[in-house]
Design a protein around this motif. Structure first.
Motif, PDB file in Angstrom:
ATOM      1  N   ASP A   8       0.838  -1.191   0.000  1.00  0.00           N
ATOM      2  CA  ASP A   8       0.000   0.000   0.000  1.00  0.00           C
ATOM      3  C   ASP A   8       0.882   1.254   0.000  1.00  0.00           C
ATOM      4  OD1 ASP A   8      -2.330   1.521   0.182  1.00  0.00           O
ATOM      5  OD2 ASP A   8      -2.513   1.273   2.349  1.00  0.00           O
ATOM      6  N   ASP A  99      -6.832   1.789  -2.683  1.00  0.00           N
ATOM      7  CA  ASP A  99      -7.165   0.604  -1.885  1.00  0.00           C
ATOM      8  C   ASP A  99      -8.010  -0.375  -2.688  1.00  0.00           C
ATOM      9  OD1 ASP A  99      -5.798   1.819   0.173  1.00  0.00           O
ATOM     10  OD2 ASP A  99      -7.550   2.154   1.435  1.00  0.00           O
ATOM     11  N   PHE A 121      -7.472  -2.366   5.889  1.00  0.00           N
ATOM     12  CA  PHE A 121      -7.336  -3.684   5.284  1.00  0.00           C
ATOM     13  C   PHE A 121      -7.725  -4.816   6.241  1.00  0.00           C
ATOM     14  CE2 PHE A 121      -4.917  -1.026   2.420  1.00  0.00           C
ATOM     15  CZ  PHE A 121      -5.385  -1.465   1.188  1.00  0.00           C
ATOM     16  N   ASN A 134      -2.032  -8.673   7.064  1.00  0.00           N
ATOM     17  CA  ASN A 134      -1.133  -7.538   7.020  1.00  0.00           C
ATOM     18  C   ASN A 134       0.210  -7.951   7.636  1.00  0.00           C
ATOM     19  OD1 ASN A 134       0.194  -5.106   7.066  1.00  0.00           O
ATOM     20  ND2 ASN A 134      -1.533  -3.953   7.871  1.00  0.00           N
TER      21      ASN A 134
END
Length: 137
Positions: A8, A99, A121, A134
């Motif tokens: 990201d 996103d 997320f 993540n």
């Protein structure tokens, strides 16, 4: 894509902005990560925009990408319907274009890992209800 993680904008910004509070954490993580990084053009655009405080930093970032540090997922016009559907699903958060493109790439490439400093997320699901792990947490 085996051993691939999406990345990201937040970690990319932190990597190139030494004043960012996540800089050290991201730098250490990326030095030890042994996999492929995948992102999208909207993410790269967002990073470049945030790094606009210094043209040299923007150029350093773009040269890093050019050297193959991250692979850029190719979006097609026909992907827009799915991206719009995801953004509509998360209007309460809201989900931005960057996103949404990462979530689309996750779904289409069967990627279940992301590198992000955002908690969004943890909430987002692909259209097939898939979740992402993540790696920065």
């Amino acid at each position: 894509m085996r051993n691939t993680a999406l990345i990201d904008s937040g970690p990319l910004i932190a990597l190139f902005d030494r004043r960012d509070r996540h800089h050290s954490k991201v730098l250490h993580f990326l030095k030890t990560y042994r996999g492929k990084l995948l992102t999208t053009w909207p993410v790269l655009t967002e990073v470049s925009h945030i790094l606009d405080f210094n043209l040299q930093v923007q150029l350093d970032f773009l040269r890093w990408v050019e050297r193959g540090a991250v692979e850029i997922y190719t979006l097609q016009e026909e992907h827009l319907a799915h991206i719009i559907k995801m953004m509509e699903k998360y209007t309460d958060i809201p989900m931005d274009l960057a996103d949404a493109t990462l979530m689309y790439a996750a779904q289409s490439e069967r990627i279940d890992k992301i590198i992000s400093i955002d908690s969004d997320f943890d909430i987002y699901r692909t259209l097939k209800n898939g979740t992402l792990i993540n790696l920065l947490k």
